[in-house]
Design a protein around this motif. Sequence first.
Motif, PDB file in Angstrom:
ATOM      1  N   ARG A 128      -7.892  10.406  -4.889  1.00 44.49           N
ATOM      2  CA  ARG A 128      -8.090  10.743  -3.477  1.00 44.49           C
ATOM      3  C   ARG A 128      -7.621   9.630  -2.548  1.00 44.49           C
ATOM      4  O   ARG A 128      -7.361   9.866  -1.388  1.00 44.49           O
ATOM      5  N   LEU A 129      -7.525   8.472  -3.054  1.00 45.87           N
ATOM      6  CA  LEU A 129      -7.146   7.362  -2.191  1.00 45.87           C
ATOM      7  C   LEU A 129      -5.672   7.404  -1.822  1.00 45.87           C
ATOM      8  O   LEU A 129      -5.277   6.894  -0.790  1.00 45.87           O
ATOM      9  N   LEU A 130      -4.845   7.998  -2.659  1.00 39.12           N
ATOM     10  CA  LEU A 130      -3.400   8.026  -2.413  1.00 39.12           C
ATOM     11  C   LEU A 130      -2.973   9.422  -1.960  1.00 39.12           C
ATOM     12  O   LEU A 130      -3.405  10.420  -2.507  1.00 39.12           O
ATOM     13  N   ARG A 164      22.137  10.700  -0.899  1.00 38.65           N
ATOM     14  CA  ARG A 164      23.160  11.754  -0.826  1.00 38.65           C
ATOM     15  C   ARG A 164      24.022  11.455   0.391  1.00 38.65           C
ATOM     16  O   ARG A 164      23.625  11.755   1.508  1.00 38.65           O
ATOM     17  N   GLY A 165      25.204  10.854   0.171  1.00 40.70           N
ATOM     18  CA  GLY A 165      26.063  10.468   1.292  1.00 40.70           C
ATOM     19  C   GLY A 165      25.403   9.356   2.075  1.00 40.70           C
ATOM     20  O   GLY A 165      25.086   8.305   1.541  1.00 40.70           O
ATOM     21  N   SER A 166      25.148   9.610   3.350  1.00 37.56           N
ATOM     22  CA  SER A 166      24.473   8.590   4.159  1.00 37.56           C
ATOM     23  C   SER A 166      22.980   8.872   4.278  1.00 37.56           C
ATOM     24  O   SER A 166      22.251   8.085   4.870  1.00 37.56           O
ATOM     25  N   ALA A 167      22.499   9.967   3.689  1.00 38.09           N
ATOM     26  CA  ALA A 167      21.074  10.303   3.742  1.00 38.09           C
ATOM     27  C   ALA A 167      20.356   9.717   2.521  1.00 38.09           C
ATOM     28  O   ALA A 167      20.864   9.758   1.409  1.00 38.09           O
ATOM     29  N   ILE A 168      19.166   9.184   2.753  1.00 36.06           N
ATOM     30  CA  ILE A 168      18.336   8.647   1.681  1.00 36.06           C
ATOM     31  C   ILE A 168      17.011   9.401   1.719  1.00 36.06           C
ATOM     32  O   ILE A 168      16.318   9.405   2.738  1.00 36.06           O
ATOM     33  N   HIS A 169      16.691  10.052   0.598  1.00 29.99           N
ATOM     34  CA  HIS A 169      15.463  10.840   0.485  1.00 29.99           C
ATOM     35  C   HIS A 169      14.471  10.031  -0.346  1.00 29.99           C
ATOM     36  O   HIS A 169      14.796   9.574  -1.446  1.00 29.99           O
ATOM     37  N   VAL A 170      13.266   9.849   0.186  1.00 31.67           N
ATOM     38  CA  VAL A 170      12.246   9.024  -0.460  1.00 31.67           C
ATOM     39  C   VAL A 170      11.021   9.891  -0.738  1.00 31.67           C
ATOM     40  O   VAL A 170      10.548  10.608   0.149  1.00 31.67           O
ATOM     41  N   ILE A 171      10.536   9.799  -1.952  1.00 30.91           N
ATOM     42  CA  ILE A 171       9.270  10.442  -2.335  1.00 30.91           C
ATOM     43  C   ILE A 171       8.368   9.314  -2.828  1.00 30.91           C
ATOM     44  O   ILE A 171       8.803   8.434  -3.581  1.00 30.91           O
ATOM     45  N   GLY A 172       7.111   9.342  -2.379  1.00 30.57           N
ATOM     46  CA  GLY A 172       6.205   8.276  -2.794  1.00 30.57           C
ATOM     47  C   GLY A 172       4.761   8.593  -2.497  1.00 30.57           C
ATOM     48  O   GLY A 172       4.404   9.725  -2.158  1.00 30.57           O
ATOM     49  N   ARG A 173       3.941   7.552  -2.622  1.00 28.78           N
ATOM     50  CA  ARG A 173       2.501   7.686  -2.390  1.00 28.78           C
ATOM     51  C   ARG A 173       2.082   6.546  -1.463  1.00 28.78           C
ATOM     52  O   ARG A 173       2.661   5.466  -1.496  1.00 28.78           O
ATOM     53  N   SER A 174       1.049   6.835  -0.672  1.00 26.72           N
ATOM     54  CA  SER A 174       0.601   5.840   0.301  1.00 26.72           C
ATOM     55  C   SER A 174      -0.921   5.800   0.338  1.00 26.72           C
ATOM     56  O   SER A 174      -1.586   6.823   0.146  1.00 26.72           O
ATOM     57  N   GLU A 175      -1.451   4.606   0.595  1.00 22.83           N
ATOM     58  CA  GLU A 175      -2.898   4.446   0.714  1.00 22.83           C
ATOM     59  C   GLU A 175      -3.404   4.960   2.053  1.00 22.83           C
ATOM     60  O   GLU A 175      -4.526   5.437   2.149  1.00 22.83           O
ATOM     61  N   SER A 176      -2.567   4.863   3.132  1.00 21.99           N
ATOM     62  CA  SER A 176      -3.010   5.362   4.432  1.00 21.99           C
ATOM     63  C   SER A 176      -1.794   5.798   5.255  1.00 21.99           C
ATOM     64  O   SER A 176      -0.670   5.355   5.014  1.00 21.99           O
ATOM     65  N   GLY A 178       0.809  -1.216   0.000  1.00 26.20           N
ATOM     66  CA  GLY A 178       0.000   0.000   0.000  1.00 26.20           C
ATOM     67  C   GLY A 178       0.842   1.266   0.000  1.00 26.20           C
ATOM     68  O   GLY A 178       0.312   2.368  -0.004  1.00 26.20           O
ATOM     69  N   VAL A 179       2.161   1.121   0.008  1.00 22.55           N
ATOM     70  CA  VAL A 179       3.064   2.269  -0.090  1.00 22.55           C
ATOM     71  C   VAL A 179       3.851   2.091  -1.368  1.00 22.55           C
ATOM     72  O   VAL A 179       4.425   1.029  -1.628  1.00 22.55           O
ATOM     73  N   TYR A 180       3.845   3.159  -2.196  1.00 25.93           N
ATOM     74  CA  TYR A 180       4.514   3.095  -3.498  1.00 25.93           C
ATOM     75  C   TYR A 180       5.580   4.187  -3.556  1.00 25.93           C
ATOM     76  O   TYR A 180       5.287   5.358  -3.300  1.00 25.93           O
ATOM     77  N   LEU A 181       6.790   3.806  -3.885  1.00 24.23           N
ATOM     78  CA  LEU A 181       7.886   4.770  -3.971  1.00 24.23           C
ATOM     79  C   LEU A 181       8.009   5.258  -5.403  1.00 24.23           C
ATOM     80  O   LEU A 181       8.054   4.460  -6.346  1.00 24.23           O
ATOM     81  N   THR A 182       8.065   6.584  -5.547  1.00 27.56           N
ATOM     82  CA  THR A 182       8.239   7.157  -6.890  1.00 27.56           C
ATOM     83  C   THR A 182       9.656   7.652  -7.118  1.00 27.56           C
ATOM     84  O   THR A 182      10.106   7.723  -8.245  1.00 27.56           O
ATOM     85  N   LYS A 183      10.350   7.982  -6.021  1.00 30.73           N
ATOM     86  CA  LYS A 183      11.720   8.462  -6.171  1.00 30.73           C
ATOM     87  C   LYS A 183      12.520   8.058  -4.931  1.00 30.73           C
ATOM     88  O   LYS A 183      12.053   8.215  -3.805  1.00 30.73           O
ATOM     89  N   LEU A 184      13.728   7.548  -5.165  1.00 32.06           N
ATOM     90  CA  LEU A 184      14.639   7.156  -4.082  1.00 32.06           C
ATOM     91  C   LEU A 184      15.999   7.750  -4.428  1.00 32.06           C
ATOM     92  O   LEU A 184      16.583   7.408  -5.456  1.00 32.06           O
ATOM     93  N   GLU A 185      16.490   8.644  -3.580  1.00 35.25           N
ATOM     94  CA  GLU A 185      17.741   9.350  -3.876  1.00 35.25           C
ATOM     95  C   GLU A 185      18.669   9.274  -2.666  1.00 35.25           C
ATOM     96  O   GLU A 185      18.253   9.526  -1.536  1.00 35.25           O
TER      97      GLU A 185
END
Length: 188
Positions: free
Chosen positions: A166-168, A121-133, A112-119
Amino acid sequence: MPHINLLPWRELQRKQSQNKFVTILLLVVLVSFLSMYMLSTYYGNLRDGQNIKNSFLTTEIGHLDARIHEIRELDKKKESLQQRMRLIEDLQSSRNLGTQIMDEVAKIVPGGVYLTKLERRGSAIHVIGRSESNNRLSTMLRQVQNSYLLEKPTMQGIIAGEKSSRLLSDFNMEFYVKPFDKIGEAKQ
């Protein structure tokens, strides 16, 4: 007998006493000089022996100082080699870090969680995505905290979905890769 002269006898006895005194005096002087000479020779020999010991110790100290210098040089080389070995071990352990991160991210992302971008930078990981709840996002945060490889999850924002979906809801999240020493401890 009234006319006995005792003067020559006294004079003879006085001369004998005087000779005896001079003889004893010369004997005492001779014994004193002899004993002083023997003491002087004895202490001179002791001093010479100590000087020989001191020179021997000085040369041995010089040899030991040279050895200590060699040992210090070897310790520096050893430390340098150990540092290189640690660097190689760190490189070896981080060689597969990218695949380990991807594997761990796949494990922590619930259904129910979908990742659209995973980046990364060094030891940091930035995640952008969509979730059902939001519950699924909180589950993902807990799984990041329990991970052996990842730490310090922070949710940067959750935006409700648009009219068409609207669900995501969209989200931004960031977490960090643990340092190598903590990863080794967590695996054991």
